[in-house]
Write an enzyme that holds these catalytic residues in place. Structure first.
Site, short mmCIF file in Angstrom:
data_model
loop_
_atom_site.label_atom_id
_atom_site.label_comp_id
_atom_site.label_asym_id
_atom_site.label_seq_id
_atom_site.Cartn_x
_atom_site.Cartn_y
_atom_site.Cartn_z
N GLU A 149 -9.29 -28.96 -11.68
CA GLU A 149 -7.89 -29.05 -11.78
C GLU A 149 -7.12 -30.31 -11.52
OE1 GLU A 149 -6.31 -25.47 -9.62
OE2 GLU A 149 -6.68 -24.39 -11.25
N GLU A 166 -11.20 -19.70 -15.28
CA GLU A 166 -11.13 -19.00 -14.11
C GLU A 166 -9.95 -17.78 -14.34
OE1 GLU A 166 -9.83 -21.19 -10.60
OE2 GLU A 166 -11.10 -22.90 -11.24
C1 GLA Z 1 -7.69 -22.94 -8.73
C2 GLA Z 1 -9.05 -23.69 -8.19
C3 GLA Z 1 -9.83 -22.72 -7.49
C4 GLA Z 1 -9.41 -21.57 -6.50
C5 GLA Z 1 -8.27 -20.62 -7.46
C6 GLA Z 1 -7.61 -19.73 -6.48
O1 GLA Z 1 -7.87 -22.37 -10.01
O2 GLA Z 1 -9.87 -24.56 -9.09
O3 GLA Z 1 -10.58 -23.27 -6.54
O4 GLA Z 1 -8.63 -22.34 -5.73
O5 GLA Z 1 -7.35 -21.60 -8.03
O6 GLA Z 1 -6.78 -19.05 -7.45
#
Ligand code: GLA
Ligand code: ZN
Length: 664
Positions: free
Chosen positions: A151, A307
């Site tokens: 991210e 995710e």
């Molecule tokens: C982000 C991060 C993860 C985690 C999620 C929780 O997407 O990449 O490591 O912290 O948020 O929702």
């Protein structure tokens, strides 16, 4: 795309580092992964310190062990480079890696996603680690894909970044005179007479020179991209044929994703909709659909849902559970819009720290006889039935223009209705009537090729870049239909207003000019009439002079009653006011018929969505009641194997994946 698999991937972030003291849990994990039909795990997102505990002392054995165990179980690995969070020793030894905020304060070691974007020391340590990692695992049979960093986002204002910014500006402008002109610095006597005087925007200093803010954002975006490139080069050196991705986010307007995506083999993203936290699921589904389409359109190829939460999302204000069936509906929505995977954050809930209450496939009790585990397993089984969908594409006759730099510029505006500029909401309000009719949409920016579309909708295109005007003219001349709105054609790529007023370079194409723009307080609305129907106008109203465009609608209230509110110049439409959604619905419906846009081959009840991908039609019921539909010809549901010819019902959160073997 994925040389070593032929399934739609099902998996999760697997933070095995947190469980090394519990060998029975690690062993159990593999059994539970098989039980829930997992085909892939993402490893090492936050694994740096475990594998390089001291500078240049590498020990990959814990990761070897996990990769081997997963491989034995037939589970693939998406291997992350761990640059999203650095070891404490590294920050202590190279303090320049720590980010400096806009107020010029350097952060202490801690948290994550907060490295200096420029620091040569950080880039060097990351590169060394990545090369070692890639070299070590290059022949590992479980290695499916690289997940670069995590991210990417944010900005750094340290002295190294300031220097890099000045260099970036010198390359762009050549002379200070050019820069001063582009930034309009004569305003408030801000003319720069030396490059060294220039600083990044700061709440303690300059933050109202819009050209400067825009260039700073471009610089930050470019810095993320070059940081990413450094990592990609490191892993490609040893594994040239393993695809690379990085996980993108929702409202991350800090990076120009269209540019960033060019560096990647596959686009992936993290999707955390507020399921059940809003009054109705359909509006959440609508917003999510728009993002999925945007992500897919970055490369016009299938993407990866890296995710999502299998249950609640702890950082949201209210951590709602997904109601029964919602997990399947939400996950298959991603597949419908082009995802070739459904992956979760996280496999197992951690015991401590801020994410200990984030949804996971396996909760603190470690059990598999839970509702979440059962729903995840059912989805895993269903994904296995959809392997034919994998790698199929989406054909869209319509594009909505969502331009990141335009969003940046709109953010800066001091004027109009400050609290409700609502660029994103406006884009979604134009996307909504298309989505409701099962019409596929690409979400692209001004740099995209338009030639394959029948309809291009560009709401609030405040910033019109130099080649766009010519390109859209060509598109319309070739028979395409263009729809735009108020707040369009106001500024150029430096955020300087056009010298002919709005809509600037689109004046001739649209056959009109905007003389004034009125803004309405929340308690006031205008009315507009078109073909005998009355529409409500909120927030913004342009007062337009037609220069040849045909007037389709007029205001019926305010001192500008009688002046044009919707205009058409050949195939170019201008909507001069913000409506509450009704105008969008009527206009899009008319254009869909006129252009014979291909829509869902079933009549949909409210809240039910139909999304087409390849030869498949995904029907999902996001309403709060059972819904019935009748397909216009015989189809087969891949999930149940059932043939559907007459009236059918779809329960709340119900999904069907229909095919007619190529007749759609
Ligand atoms: C982000 C991060 C993860 C985690 C999620 C929780 O997407 O990449 O490591 O912290 O948020 O929702
Ligand atoms: Zn920095």
């Amino acid at each position: 795309m994925f040389p070593e698999t032929d399934v739609i991937l099902h998996g999760a972030d697997y933070n095995y580092e947190q469980w090394l003291k519990y060998p029975e849990i690690l062993e159990n994990d593999i059994r539970l992964m098989k039980e829930s039909h997992m085909s892939v795990m993402t490893l090492n997102v936050f694994g740096w310190t475990l594998l390089e505990r001291e500078e240049d002392v590498f020990d990959f054995s814990p990761l070897d062990e996990r990769m081997d165990s997963l491989h034995k179980a037939g589970i693939k690995v998406i291997l992350a480079t761990p640059s999203g969070a650095r070891p404490a020793w590294l920050a202590a030894k190279y303090p320049e890696v720590l980010r400096v905020n806009a107020a010029r304060e350097r952060e202490l070691f801690g948290m994550r996603h907060n490295h200096c974007l420029t620091s040569p020391a950080y880039r060097e340590r990351v590169r060394i680690f990545d090369e070692k990692l890639a070299e070590h695992f290059k022949d590992h049979p479980a290695l499916l894909m690289w997940h670069i960093s995590n991210e990417l986002g944010g900005e750094c204002h340290c002295p190294l970044c300031q220097e890099a910014f000045r260099k970036w500006l010198q390359e762009k402008y050549g002379t200070l005179d050019n820069l001063n002109e582009a930034w309009n610095t004569a305003f408030w006597s801000h003319t720069y007479t030396s490059w060294q005087q220039i600083e990044s925007p700061s709440p303690k200093g300059e933050f109202l020179v819009h050209g400067q803010n825009l260039d700073w954002r471009r610089f930050v975006s470019d810095s993320h991209i070059s940081f990413l490139r450094n990592e990609i080069e490191a892993v490609r050196k040893h594994t040239p044929s393993i695809p690379v991705t990085t996980n993108l986010m929702y409202y991350n307007e800090g990076i120009d994703y269209v540019k960033l995506a060019k560096e990647l083999d596959i686009v992936s993203w993290d999707n955390y909709p507020r399921w059940n936290a809003e009054r109705d699921s359909f509006s959440v589904a609508l917003d999510t659909a728009f993002f999925h389409d945007r992500i897919r359109s970055l490369k016009h190829q299938p993407f990866i849902l890296m995710e999502s939460s299998p249950s609640s999302t702890n950082w949201q204000n209210t951590a709602c559970l997904k109601t029964p069936g919602m997990h399947e509906a939400a996950s298959l929505q991603a597949v419908a819009h082009g995802s070739d995977s459904v992956q979760y954050f996280q496999w197992r809930k951690s015991r401590g720290c801020s994410e200990k209450f984030h949804g996971a496939v396996v909760s603190h009790d470690g059990r598999s006889d839970t509702r979440v585990f059962r729903e995840v397993s059912k989805l895993g089984l269903d994904l296995e039935k959809l392997s034919g969908v994998r790698e199929t594409g989406t054909k869209s006759e319509v594009a909505v223009i969502y331009d990141t730099e335009n969003a940046w510029a709109i953010n800066e505006i001091q004027g109009y209705k400050m609290s409700r500029k609502n660029y994103h909401e406006t884009l979604v309000s134009w996307y909504a009537p298309l989505y409701k009719r099962g019409i596929s949409v690409d979400v692209i920016d001004q740099s995209a090729d338009l030639s394959t579309y029948k309809l291009v909708v560009a709401p609030m295109l405040y910033m019109v870049k130099p080649d766009f005007a010519g390109k859209i003219r060509q598109f319309v001349d070739d028979g395409g239909v263009f729809v735009t709105t108020y707040m369009t054609g106001i500024a150029d790529e430096n955020d300087l207003t056009f010298m002919n007023g709005a809509p600037g370079p689109l004046e001739e194409l649209l056959g009109l000019r905007v003389e004034e723009t009125d803004c309405l307080p929340d308690f006031r609305t205008n009315t507009v009439e078109m073909n005998g129907l009355s529409y409500s106008n909120i927030d913004i109203s342009d007062i337009v002079i037609s220069e040849g465009a045909e007037v389709l609608a007029r205001y019926t209230s305010s001192f500008y009653a009688g002046s044009p509110a919707v205009l058409r110049n050949g195939n170019a439409y201008y909507v001069a006011f913000r409506s509450d959604g009704m105008l969008e619905d009527v206009l899009i419906s008319d254009l869909a018929d006129e252009l014979s846009l291909s829509k869902a081959p079933v009549k949909l009840e409210e809240g039910v969505t139909a999304v087409r991908r390849g030869d498949y039609l995904f029907l999902i019921n996001f309403s709060d009641k059972e819904s019935s539909f009748t397909p216009d010809h015989e189809m087969r549901d891949l999930l149940t194997g059932k043939t559907i010819s007459g009236e059918e019902t779809l329960p709340v959160n119900g999904v069907m994946v229909l095919t007619d073997d190529g007749r759609f």
